[in-house]
Design a protein around this motif. Sequence first.
Motif, mmCIF file in Angstrom:
data_model
loop_
_atom_site.group_PDB
_atom_site.id
_atom_site.type_symbol
_atom_site.label_atom_id
_atom_site.label_comp_id
_atom_site.label_asym_id
_atom_site.label_seq_id
_atom_site.Cartn_x
_atom_site.Cartn_y
_atom_site.Cartn_z
ATOM 1 N N ALA A 29 31.067 43.255 49.270
ATOM 2 C CA ALA A 29 31.450 42.794 47.932
ATOM 3 C C ALA A 29 31.773 41.308 47.925
ATOM 4 O O ALA A 29 32.423 40.796 48.825
ATOM 5 N N VAL A 30 31.304 40.656 46.887
ATOM 6 C CA VAL A 30 31.686 39.279 46.591
ATOM 7 C C VAL A 30 32.722 39.393 45.476
ATOM 8 O O VAL A 30 32.375 39.725 44.331
ATOM 9 N N LEU A 31 33.972 39.154 45.822
ATOM 10 C CA LEU A 31 35.084 39.433 44.918
ATOM 11 C C LEU A 31 34.932 38.760 43.564
ATOM 12 O O LEU A 31 35.050 39.420 42.524
ATOM 13 N N GLU A 32 34.684 37.473 43.537
ATOM 14 C CA GLU A 32 34.618 36.754 42.256
ATOM 15 C C GLU A 32 33.479 37.282 41.379
ATOM 16 O O GLU A 32 33.632 37.415 40.168
ATOM 17 N N HIS A 33 32.358 37.601 41.983
ATOM 18 C CA HIS A 33 31.237 38.142 41.209
ATOM 19 C C HIS A 33 31.585 39.530 40.664
ATOM 20 O O HIS A 33 31.269 39.853 39.511
ATOM 21 N N ALA A 34 32.243 40.348 41.478
ATOM 22 C CA ALA A 34 32.661 41.678 41.024
ATOM 23 C C ALA A 34 33.632 41.572 39.852
ATOM 24 O O ALA A 34 33.542 42.350 38.892
ATOM 25 N N VAL A 35 34.560 40.621 39.923
ATOM 26 C CA VAL A 35 35.510 40.417 38.820
ATOM 27 C C VAL A 35 34.754 40.058 37.545
ATOM 28 O O VAL A 35 35.017 40.614 36.471
ATOM 29 N N THR A 36 33.803 39.157 37.650
ATOM 30 C CA THR A 36 33.025 38.743 36.479
ATOM 31 C C THR A 36 32.223 39.905 35.909
ATOM 32 O O THR A 36 32.184 40.102 34.691
ATOM 33 N N LEU A 37 31.590 40.681 36.790
ATOM 34 C CA LEU A 37 30.833 41.851 36.309
ATOM 35 C C LEU A 37 31.736 42.841 35.580
ATOM 36 O O LEU A 37 31.375 43.359 34.522
ATOM 37 N N GLN A 46 37.925 42.685 27.038
ATOM 38 C CA GLN A 46 38.984 43.338 26.273
ATOM 39 C C GLN A 46 40.285 43.473 27.063
ATOM 40 O O GLN A 46 41.329 43.786 26.494
ATOM 41 N N ILE A 47 40.210 43.255 28.371
ATOM 42 C CA ILE A 47 41.367 43.309 29.258
ATOM 43 C C ILE A 47 41.565 41.895 29.794
ATOM 44 O O ILE A 47 40.585 41.215 30.103
ATOM 45 N N PRO A 48 42.789 41.407 29.900
ATOM 46 C CA PRO A 48 43.001 40.054 30.422
ATOM 47 C C PRO A 48 42.362 39.879 31.812
ATOM 48 O O PRO A 48 42.490 40.737 32.683
ATOM 49 N N ARG A 49 41.671 38.773 31.981
ATOM 50 C CA ARG A 49 40.966 38.513 33.242
ATOM 51 C C ARG A 49 41.911 38.562 34.435
ATOM 52 O O ARG A 49 41.545 39.068 35.488
ATOM 53 N N ARG A 50 43.122 38.065 34.283
ATOM 54 C CA ARG A 50 44.060 38.060 35.420
ATOM 55 C C ARG A 50 44.386 39.497 35.859
ATOM 56 O O ARG A 50 44.581 39.758 37.043
ATOM 57 N N ASP A 51 44.415 40.435 34.910
ATOM 58 C CA ASP A 51 44.650 41.843 35.257
ATOM 59 C C ASP A 51 43.451 42.420 36.018
ATOM 60 O O ASP A 51 43.622 43.168 36.979
ATOM 61 N N VAL A 52 42.249 42.051 35.578
ATOM 62 C CA VAL A 52 41.030 42.497 36.261
ATOM 63 C C VAL A 52 40.996 41.908 37.673
ATOM 64 O O VAL A 52 40.716 42.615 38.643
ATOM 65 N N GLU A 53 41.309 40.625 37.792
ATOM 66 C CA GLU A 53 41.335 39.970 39.111
ATOM 67 C C GLU A 53 42.351 40.622 40.034
ATOM 68 O O GLU A 53 42.064 40.857 41.217
ATOM 69 N N ARG A 54 43.509 40.929 39.511
ATOM 70 C CA ARG A 54 44.581 41.527 40.318
ATOM 71 C C ARG A 54 44.144 42.886 40.879
ATOM 72 O O ARG A 54 44.288 43.155 42.077
ATOM 73 N N LEU A 55 43.603 43.731 40.025
ATOM 74 C CA LEU A 55 43.182 45.051 40.481
ATOM 75 C C LEU A 55 41.982 44.956 41.428
ATOM 76 O O LEU A 55 41.956 45.615 42.466
ATOM 77 N N ALA A 56 40.997 44.141 41.080
ATOM 78 C CA ALA A 56 39.817 43.997 41.946
ATOM 79 C C ALA A 56 40.213 43.477 43.323
ATOM 80 O O ALA A 56 39.693 43.948 44.339
ATOM 81 N N THR A 57 41.144 42.552 43.367
ATOM 82 C CA THR A 57 41.608 42.009 44.652
ATOM 83 C C THR A 57 42.294 43.095 45.467
ATOM 84 O O THR A 57 42.078 43.213 46.681
ATOM 85 N N SER A 58 43.103 43.901 44.815
ATOM 86 C CA SER A 58 43.776 45.000 45.506
ATOM 87 C C SER A 58 42.764 45.985 46.085
ATOM 88 O O SER A 58 42.872 46.405 47.247
ATOM 89 N N SER A 67 30.326 47.468 47.768
ATOM 90 C CA SER A 67 29.377 46.419 47.422
ATOM 91 C C SER A 67 29.975 45.715 46.202
ATOM 92 O O SER A 67 30.968 46.182 45.619
ATOM 93 N N THR A 68 29.377 44.642 45.778
ATOM 94 C CA THR A 68 29.880 43.918 44.601
ATOM 95 C C THR A 68 29.889 44.816 43.364
ATOM 96 O O THR A 68 30.881 44.876 42.636
ATOM 97 N N HIS A 69 28.805 45.543 43.144
ATOM 98 C CA HIS A 69 28.721 46.398 41.960
ATOM 99 C C HIS A 69 29.650 47.605 42.061
ATOM 100 O O HIS A 69 30.244 48.015 41.066
ATOM 101 N N ASP A 70 29.790 48.169 43.267
ATOM 102 C CA ASP A 70 30.742 49.271 43.457
ATOM 103 C C ASP A 70 32.151 48.820 43.101
ATOM 104 O O ASP A 70 32.899 49.550 42.446
ATOM 105 N N LEU A 71 32.517 47.627 43.543
ATOM 106 C CA LEU A 71 33.852 47.099 43.264
ATOM 107 C C LEU A 71 34.035 46.859 41.765
ATOM 108 O O LEU A 71 35.089 47.181 41.200
ATOM 109 N N ALA A 72 33.024 46.333 41.107
ATOM 110 C CA ALA A 72 33.109 46.091 39.663
ATOM 111 C C ALA A 72 33.302 47.411 38.905
ATOM 112 O O ALA A 72 34.153 47.511 38.013
ATOM 113 N N VAL A 73 32.532 48.429 39.274
ATOM 114 C CA VAL A 73 32.629 49.725 38.596
ATOM 115 C C VAL A 73 33.981 50.375 38.864
ATOM 116 O O VAL A 73 34.625 50.901 37.943
#
Length: 135
Positions: A29-37, A46-58, A67-73
């Motif tokens: 996974a490429v974290l930043e790309h997964a967050v954007t996806l 519809q959800i604050p980006r910082r909340d998406v970043e926080r959960l994706a990072t965790s 993978s990047t897409h698995d992480l995004a989903v």
Amino acid sequence: MFGFFKKKPTIVDAAIREIYGDNPPAKSAVLEHAVTLAYEGLLFEQIPRRDVERLATSLFNGPMPYSTHDLAVSTAHAFFSASHNIEKLSGCQLAARACVLSWLKAGQVAPMIAWAFESALYVDYKPAVSAEADL
């Protein structure tokens, strides 16, 4: 030596084997790309980006070999499944489900992750049947 020092499998190990098979891939996974996806492509901002970043990072820092897409989903799945977000995300859930299906068909997301996403959203976002429909 003689199997004395073998690590006993954990529940997480079993989940990884169930999702990815006996020979799971390395985490790619490429974290930043997964967050954007997740933020733009599935949650439609519809959800604050910082909340998406926080959960994706965790999730990224956990043991799953996403993978990047698995992480995004997986990230978007958590937000879609939170009861306090259902009304807010109801307008974008069909497009998100179609997007995940296209990623599945392209081989970009693990089938079990796509299935879990679709199953949860099917239950949480199915239209309510009104009493008038029975008439």
